[in-house]
Design an enzyme around this catalytic site. Structure first.
Site, short mmCIF file in Angstrom:
data_model
loop_
_atom_site.label_atom_id
_atom_site.label_comp_id
_atom_site.label_asym_id
_atom_site.label_seq_id
_atom_site.Cartn_x
_atom_site.Cartn_y
_atom_site.Cartn_z
N ASN A 7 10.66 1.74 -6.81
CA ASN A 7 9.91 0.54 -6.44
C ASN A 7 10.39 -0.57 -7.37
O ASN A 7 9.97 -0.66 -8.52
CB ASN A 7 8.41 0.81 -6.62
CG ASN A 7 7.56 -0.37 -6.23
OD1 ASN A 7 8.07 -1.45 -5.90
ND2 ASN A 7 6.25 -0.18 -6.26
N ARG A 90 10.88 1.55 -1.87
CA ARG A 90 9.77 0.78 -1.31
C ARG A 90 10.27 -0.63 -1.00
O ARG A 90 10.81 -1.30 -1.89
CB ARG A 90 8.63 0.69 -2.31
CG ARG A 90 7.52 -0.16 -1.76
CD ARG A 90 6.63 -0.70 -2.84
NE ARG A 90 5.64 -1.58 -2.22
CZ ARG A 90 4.96 -2.50 -2.88
NH1 ARG A 90 5.15 -2.66 -4.17
NH2 ARG A 90 4.09 -3.25 -2.27
N HIS A 179 0.92 -3.49 2.09
CA HIS A 179 0.23 -2.27 1.59
C HIS A 179 0.14 -1.19 2.66
O HIS A 179 -0.71 -0.30 2.58
CB HIS A 179 -1.23 -2.56 1.14
CG HIS A 179 -1.38 -3.38 -0.08
ND1 HIS A 179 -2.47 -4.22 -0.26
CD2 HIS A 179 -0.64 -3.49 -1.19
CE1 HIS A 179 -2.37 -4.81 -1.44
NE2 HIS A 179 -1.26 -4.38 -2.02
N LEU A 208 -8.09 -2.15 -2.81
CA LEU A 208 -8.60 -3.20 -3.70
C LEU A 208 -8.02 -3.01 -5.10
O LEU A 208 -8.55 -2.23 -5.91
CB LEU A 208 -10.14 -3.14 -3.75
CG LEU A 208 -10.87 -3.16 -2.39
CD1 LEU A 208 -12.38 -3.05 -2.58
CD2 LEU A 208 -10.53 -4.44 -1.62
N GLY A 209 -6.90 -3.66 -5.36
CA GLY A 209 -6.27 -3.58 -6.67
C GLY A 209 -6.12 -4.99 -7.19
O GLY A 209 -7.02 -5.81 -7.05
N GLY A 211 -3.63 -6.85 -5.96
CA GLY A 211 -3.50 -7.34 -4.59
C GLY A 211 -4.53 -6.58 -3.76
O GLY A 211 -4.80 -5.42 -4.03
N ARG A 240 -4.57 -14.29 -6.35
CA ARG A 240 -4.28 -14.93 -5.06
C ARG A 240 -5.58 -15.35 -4.38
O ARG A 240 -6.59 -14.63 -4.46
CB ARG A 240 -3.53 -13.95 -4.14
CG ARG A 240 -2.09 -13.77 -4.53
CD ARG A 240 -1.44 -12.69 -3.71
NE ARG A 240 -1.18 -11.52 -4.52
CZ ARG A 240 -0.75 -10.35 -4.07
NH1 ARG A 240 -0.52 -10.18 -2.79
NH2 ARG A 240 -0.54 -9.34 -4.89
N ARG A 284 -12.22 -5.97 -14.81
CA ARG A 284 -13.01 -5.45 -15.94
C ARG A 284 -13.44 -6.59 -16.86
O ARG A 284 -14.60 -6.65 -17.28
CB ARG A 284 -12.21 -4.42 -16.73
CG ARG A 284 -12.16 -3.08 -16.05
CD ARG A 284 -11.14 -2.19 -16.66
NE ARG A 284 -9.79 -2.69 -16.35
CZ ARG A 284 -8.71 -1.95 -16.37
NH1 ARG A 284 -8.79 -0.69 -16.71
NH2 ARG A 284 -7.53 -2.45 -16.07
N GLU A 333 -11.14 2.47 -6.51
CA GLU A 333 -11.28 3.82 -7.05
C GLU A 333 -12.20 3.87 -8.27
O GLU A 333 -12.85 4.88 -8.51
CB GLU A 333 -9.91 4.37 -7.47
CG GLU A 333 -9.00 4.69 -6.31
CD GLU A 333 -7.58 5.01 -6.75
OE1 GLU A 333 -7.40 5.60 -7.84
OE2 GLU A 333 -6.63 4.67 -6.01
N GLU A 383 1.21 5.99 -2.89
CA GLU A 383 2.29 5.42 -2.08
C GLU A 383 3.61 6.14 -2.34
O GLU A 383 4.42 6.33 -1.44
CB GLU A 383 2.43 3.93 -2.38
CG GLU A 383 1.27 3.12 -1.82
CD GLU A 383 1.08 1.79 -2.51
OE1 GLU A 383 0.54 1.80 -3.64
OE2 GLU A 383 1.45 0.76 -1.94
P1 ADP Z 1 -1.98 -3.22 -8.64
O1 ADP Z 1 -2.27 -3.98 -7.38
O2 ADP Z 1 -1.33 -4.04 -9.71
O3 ADP Z 1 -1.35 -1.86 -8.41
P2 ADP Z 1 -4.31 -1.70 -9.47
O4 ADP Z 1 -4.48 -0.90 -8.24
O5 ADP Z 1 -3.89 -1.02 -10.71
O6 ADP Z 1 -3.42 -2.97 -9.22
O7 ADP Z 1 -5.72 -2.43 -9.75
C1 ADP Z 1 -5.87 -3.33 -10.79
C2 ADP Z 1 -7.32 -3.82 -10.79
O8 ADP Z 1 -8.19 -2.68 -10.89
C3 ADP Z 1 -7.64 -4.74 -11.95
O9 ADP Z 1 -8.40 -5.85 -11.50
C4 ADP Z 1 -8.51 -3.87 -12.84
O10 ADP Z 1 -9.46 -4.63 -13.52
C5 ADP Z 1 -9.20 -2.99 -11.82
N1 ADP Z 1 -9.75 -1.80 -12.48
C6 ADP Z 1 -9.08 -0.73 -12.94
N2 ADP Z 1 -9.95 0.14 -13.53
C7 ADP Z 1 -11.18 -0.40 -13.40
C8 ADP Z 1 -12.49 -0.01 -13.79
N3 ADP Z 1 -12.72 1.14 -14.42
N4 ADP Z 1 -13.53 -0.84 -13.49
C9 ADP Z 1 -13.29 -2.00 -12.85
N5 ADP Z 1 -12.09 -2.43 -12.46
C10 ADP Z 1 -11.06 -1.65 -12.73
#
Ligand code: ADP
Length: 413
Positions: A7, A90, A179, A208-209, A211, A240, A284, A333, A383
């Site tokens: 990736n 990817r 995604h 929900l990350g 992105g 974004r 967080r 998650e 992924e």
């Molecule tokens: P990416 O899209 O970069 O792969 P991720 O799937 O790792 O992103 O998600 C990142 C987001 O997840 C960040 O906003 C981070 O704050 C949030 N996150 C990760 N662990 C926790 C947690 N324990 N509680 C709240 N938010 C979390």
């Protein structure tokens, strides 16, 4: 069969070496800040991860370091490069050309390059990854797995934008989504978890990350998704803005004297959770600030959950119902509080969150009550595994085609 999953980002190269038949991840890591003086290489799984400072001027040099780590020293997991059977890449944007993963050849490379206009940073980076593999692993079969493929099943009423039709004809302006590999994976896993065929289910999947995107999957077929022509559309994200009134764009250009590139930068990198809270793109930190009484952080939190809620409503309407809502990625998650906010008030739509189950951590799990008409699931995304699996299937297909071709010829002679 060992598949190396790559990736490539504009200044990073993420990888995993996966034994696809046993699902075992043999090694993984990331080369970061490729091309800068601060470049470094992180290699290893969980507590065995180690950071190696290493100079890498480009993706090809990064690839050389990865292959060295895989085959020598304390990080060695294979004896030689011969043990890598194929490479899965990817690729973010496959446009209308790639409704599924494909074996990479010159024509595919040319198309990925052509599509770079729709995903400039991502597709060009992927090409650097492909080139690095061609140089360092010449002759190895390579497969391209596109983020957009899964959404090529959307009907025109979902993927068209109500702008003059000629613009679609001229520029292919339409919704492609992103995604897709993650949505496809969690939909499959959700069906397995529910012990029902995917083809019998109506699912809303939420990635929900940093992105964020959501999709409506009706009887196994993606019928709508929140990301659009580019990954800027849809939900509010870390940096974004997601969907906003398009009139804001010319307004800002005029009043803030911004160029198209600057306004694009503002919407991609300075908006979302970061833009509203003024604190961080990391949920967080926003949560901590809101709990300490910061009003803008609280507003960012409320807007984010509201944005997810609205898409749940839309997709129930699009599919005429839903059997399960599935959440994944960093926020989906891990963030109990965000999940609580998303589902609060959705009982009339049949979604009843179990507050105790919602506190559990790790693994595939159900977080709705036993009698909730709509099930709510958390499924950690993977992924890389999907890319490895697609690569494996395509190689099997190729082998089968070669064998069939051979047997037809033998029969003819
Ligand atoms: P990416 O899209 O970069 O792969 P991720 O799937 O790792 O992103 O998600 C990142 C987001 O997840 C960040 O906003 C981070 O704050 C949030 N996150 C990760 N662990 C926790 C947690 N324990 N509680 C709240 N938010 C979390």
């Amino acid at each position: 069969m060992n598949i190396l999953v790559i990736n490539a980002g504009s200044s990073s190269l993420k990888y995993q070496l996966i034994e696809v038949e046993t699902h075992e991840v043999l090694a993984k890591g990331i080369c970061e800040r490729v091309g800068s003086a601060q470049s470094f290489h992180k290699h290893g799984i969980d507590e065995n991860e180690r950071v190696i400072d290493a100079a890498m001027a480009d993706h090809t040099e990064a690839m050389a370091l990865v292959l060295e780590a895989l085959t020598s020293g304390p990080t060695k997991v294979i004896d030689s490069l011969e043990e890598i059977d194929a490479i899965g890449h990817r690729i973010v944007q496959g446009g209308k050309y790639f409704p599924r993963s494909v074996l990479i050849d010159d024509e595919v490379i040319q198309k990925i390059d052509e599509l770079a206009e729709l995903a400039p940073l991502h597709n060009k980076a992927a090409l650097m990854g492909i080139e690095a593999c061609q140089t360092k692993l010449p002759g190895k079969p390579m497969v391209a797995v596109f983020d957009t493929s899964f959404f090529q099943t959307m009907p025109p009423k979902a993927y068209m934008y109500p702008v003059p039709y000629e613009l679609y004809e001229k520029y292919d302006i339409r919704k492609y989504g992103a995604h897709g590999t993650s949505h496809r994976y969690i939909a499959e896993r959700a069906a397995a978890f529910m012990d029902e065929p995917l083809g019998d289910l109506k699912l809303i999947t939420c990635h929900l990350g940093n992105g964020c995107s959501m999709s409506a999957i009706d009887h196994g077929v993606a019928v709508d998704t929140s990301m659009g022509l580019t990954p800027l559309d849809g939900l509010m994200m870390g940096t974004r803005c997601g969907a906003i009134d398009p009139a804001i764009v010319p307004f800002l250009m005029e009043h803030e004297d911004l160029t198209p590139a600057e306004v694009n930068d503002l919407m991609n990198k300075k908006s979302g959770l970061l833009g509203i809270s003024g604190i961080s793109n990391d949920l967080r930190s926003v949560r901590e600030a809101s709990e300490a009484g910061d009003e803008r952080a609280q507003l960012a939190y409320d807007m984010y959950s509201n944005s997810v809620k609205k898409y749940i409503g839309q997709y129930i309407a699009v599919m005429g119902g839903v059997d399960a809502v599935v959440l994944t990625a960093g926020v989906g998650e891990n963030c109990e509080k965000m999940r609580r906010m998303i589902f609060s008030g959705l009982q009339p739509l049949g979604m009843v969150l179990d507050l105790e189950k919602n506190k559990a951590r790790g693994g595939e799990r159900e977080i709705s009550t036993d009698d909730s008409p709509v099930r709510i699931l958390v499924i950690p995304t993977n992924e890389e595994f999907m890319i490895a699996r697609d690569t494996f299937y395509i190689l099997q297909e190729r082998q089968l085609a070669e064998e069939l071709d051979l047997s037809t010829r033998t029969n003819l002679t």
